[in-house]
Design a protein around this motif. Structure first.
Motif, mmCIF file in Angstrom:
data_model
loop_
_atom_site.group_PDB
_atom_site.id
_atom_site.type_symbol
_atom_site.label_atom_id
_atom_site.label_comp_id
_atom_site.label_asym_id
_atom_site.label_seq_id
_atom_site.Cartn_x
_atom_site.Cartn_y
_atom_site.Cartn_z
ATOM 1 N N MET A 149 0.842 -1.170 0.000
ATOM 2 C CA MET A 149 0.000 0.000 0.000
ATOM 3 C C MET A 149 0.888 1.234 0.000
ATOM 4 N N LYS A 150 0.409 2.302 -0.629
ATOM 5 C CA LYS A 150 1.172 3.539 -0.705
ATOM 6 C C LYS A 150 0.743 4.490 0.409
ATOM 7 N N TYR A 151 1.737 5.162 0.984
ATOM 8 C CA TYR A 151 1.511 6.149 2.031
ATOM 9 C C TYR A 151 2.286 7.417 1.700
ATOM 10 N N LEU A 152 1.643 8.555 1.931
ATOM 11 C CA LEU A 152 2.292 9.841 1.723
ATOM 12 C C LEU A 152 2.717 10.386 3.073
ATOM 13 N N CYS A 153 3.995 10.671 3.214
ATOM 14 C CA CYS A 153 4.549 11.257 4.425
ATOM 15 C C CYS A 153 4.784 12.745 4.144
ATOM 16 N N LEU A 154 3.970 13.578 4.760
ATOM 17 C CA LEU A 154 4.061 15.023 4.576
ATOM 18 C C LEU A 154 4.940 15.595 5.678
ATOM 19 N N VAL A 155 5.976 16.308 5.288
ATOM 20 C CA VAL A 155 6.980 16.807 6.230
ATOM 21 C C VAL A 155 6.684 18.273 6.554
ATOM 22 N N TYR A 156 6.466 18.558 7.836
ATOM 23 C CA TYR A 156 6.165 19.915 8.295
ATOM 24 C C TYR A 156 7.210 20.387 9.293
ATOM 25 N N HIS A 157 7.531 21.666 9.199
ATOM 26 C CA HIS A 157 8.400 22.322 10.173
ATOM 27 C C HIS A 157 8.319 23.827 9.919
ATOM 28 N N GLU A 158 8.859 24.603 10.814
ATOM 29 C CA GLU A 158 8.865 26.052 10.646
ATOM 30 C C GLU A 158 9.980 26.446 9.680
ATOM 31 N N GLU A 159 9.608 27.114 8.594
ATOM 32 C CA GLU A 159 10.624 27.560 7.635
ATOM 33 C C GLU A 159 11.640 28.469 8.304
ATOM 34 N N ALA A 160 11.183 29.337 9.195
ATOM 35 C CA ALA A 160 12.089 30.267 9.878
ATOM 36 C C ALA A 160 13.140 29.506 10.684
ATOM 37 N N ALA A 161 12.746 28.414 11.316
ATOM 38 C CA ALA A 161 13.696 27.617 12.096
ATOM 39 C C ALA A 161 14.741 26.974 11.188
ATOM 40 N N LEU A 162 14.333 26.543 10.012
ATOM 41 C CA LEU A 162 15.304 25.971 9.070
ATOM 42 C C LEU A 162 16.276 27.034 8.578
ATOM 43 N N ARG A 163 15.746 28.218 8.285
ATOM 44 C CA ARG A 163 16.627 29.310 7.826
ATOM 45 C C ARG A 163 17.608 29.720 8.919
ATOM 46 N N ALA A 164 17.255 29.487 10.175
ATOM 47 C CA ALA A 164 18.114 29.872 11.298
ATOM 48 C C ALA A 164 19.238 28.863 11.554
ATOM 49 N N LEU A 165 19.184 27.697 10.927
ATOM 50 C CA LEU A 165 20.240 26.705 11.114
ATOM 51 C C LEU A 165 21.564 27.235 10.579
ATOM 52 N N SER A 166 22.635 26.802 11.194
ATOM 53 C CA SER A 166 23.960 27.163 10.677
ATOM 54 C C SER A 166 24.162 26.473 9.330
ATOM 55 N N ALA A 167 25.146 26.954 8.573
ATOM 56 C CA ALA A 167 25.443 26.341 7.276
ATOM 57 C C ALA A 167 25.825 24.869 7.463
ATOM 58 N N ALA A 168 26.589 24.574 8.500
ATOM 59 C CA ALA A 168 27.001 23.190 8.762
ATOM 60 C C ALA A 168 25.800 22.319 9.108
ATOM 61 N N ASP A 169 24.887 22.834 9.936
ATOM 62 C CA ASP A 169 23.695 22.067 10.299
ATOM 63 C C ASP A 169 22.778 21.854 9.096
ATOM 64 N N THR A 170 22.697 22.847 8.226
ATOM 65 C CA THR A 170 21.890 22.715 7.014
ATOM 66 C C THR A 170 22.474 21.634 6.104
ATOM 67 N N ARG A 171 23.788 21.649 5.929
ATOM 68 C CA ARG A 171 24.447 20.629 5.101
ATOM 69 C C ARG A 171 24.227 19.232 5.689
ATOM 70 N N LYS A 172 24.318 19.106 7.026
ATOM 71 C CA LYS A 172 24.107 17.809 7.663
ATOM 72 C C LYS A 172 22.674 17.339 7.472
ATOM 73 N N LEU A 173 21.706 18.219 7.656
ATOM 74 C CA LEU A 173 20.303 17.850 7.472
ATOM 75 C C LEU A 173 20.053 17.423 6.028
#
Length: 118
Positions: free
Chosen positions: A1-25
Motif C-alpha cells: 500500500m502507498k503512504y504519503l509522508c508530509l513533512v512539516y516544520h517552521e521555515e524560519a527555524a530551518l533558515r536559522a540553522l547554521s550552514a554546517a547544520d543545514t548541510r548535515k540535514l
C-alpha cells in the motif's frame, strides 16, 4: 500500500540553522531517501520551495481564482513529502519516524486513496 509522508516544520527555524547544520540535514535526508530506495520503499521524495512562492488555485462557477498562499494560522509549513510503499500503516509510521526532520518538525502519514473505476 502507498503512504504519503508530509513533512512539516517552521521555515524560519530551518533558515536559522547554521550552514554546517543545514548541510548535515540535507545529507541525512538524501541518505535516508537512498536507504528507502534500496529497501524498496521509496516511490518519490521532494523538498518544496518556500511557502511564500506558493499559489492557491480555486475554481468556482467556472471562474478560476489564483491567490498567494497558503497563509494558514500555523507556525509549521509543508516543506516536502516522501511517498512510500509499505505493507501496512504500522510500517509506514516506522518509516516516517526515521525521516530526519521528524526530530525537529512533524510528519503526517496518510494512506493513498484509490478511486474506484466505474
Amino acid at each position: 500500500m502507498k503512504y504519503l509522508c508530509l513533512v512539516y516544520h517552521e521555515e524560519a527555524a530551518l533558515r536559522a540553522l547554521s550552514a554546517a547544520d543545514t548541510r548535515k540535514l540535507d545529507a541525512d535526508s538524501i541518505s535516508y531517501d537512498k536507504l528507502l530506495d534500496e529497501r524498496g520503499h521509496l516511490i518519490a521524495a521532494e523538498a518544496l520551495q518556500p511557502v511564500k512562492t506558493a499559489k492557491v488555485v480555486r475554481k468556482r462557477k467556472g471562474k478560476v481564482l489564483v491567490t498567494d498562499g497558503p497563509f494558514a494560522e500555523t507556525k509549521e509549513q509543508l516543506l516536502g513529502f516522501i511517498l512510500v510503499e509499505a505493507e501496512d500503516l504500522e510500517k509506514a509510521l516506522a518509516l516516517a519516524a526515521d525521516i530526519p526532520l521528524a526530530e525537529m518538525g512533524m510528519i503526517e502519514v496518510r494512506a493513498i486513496y484509490h478511486i474506484p473505476q466505474p
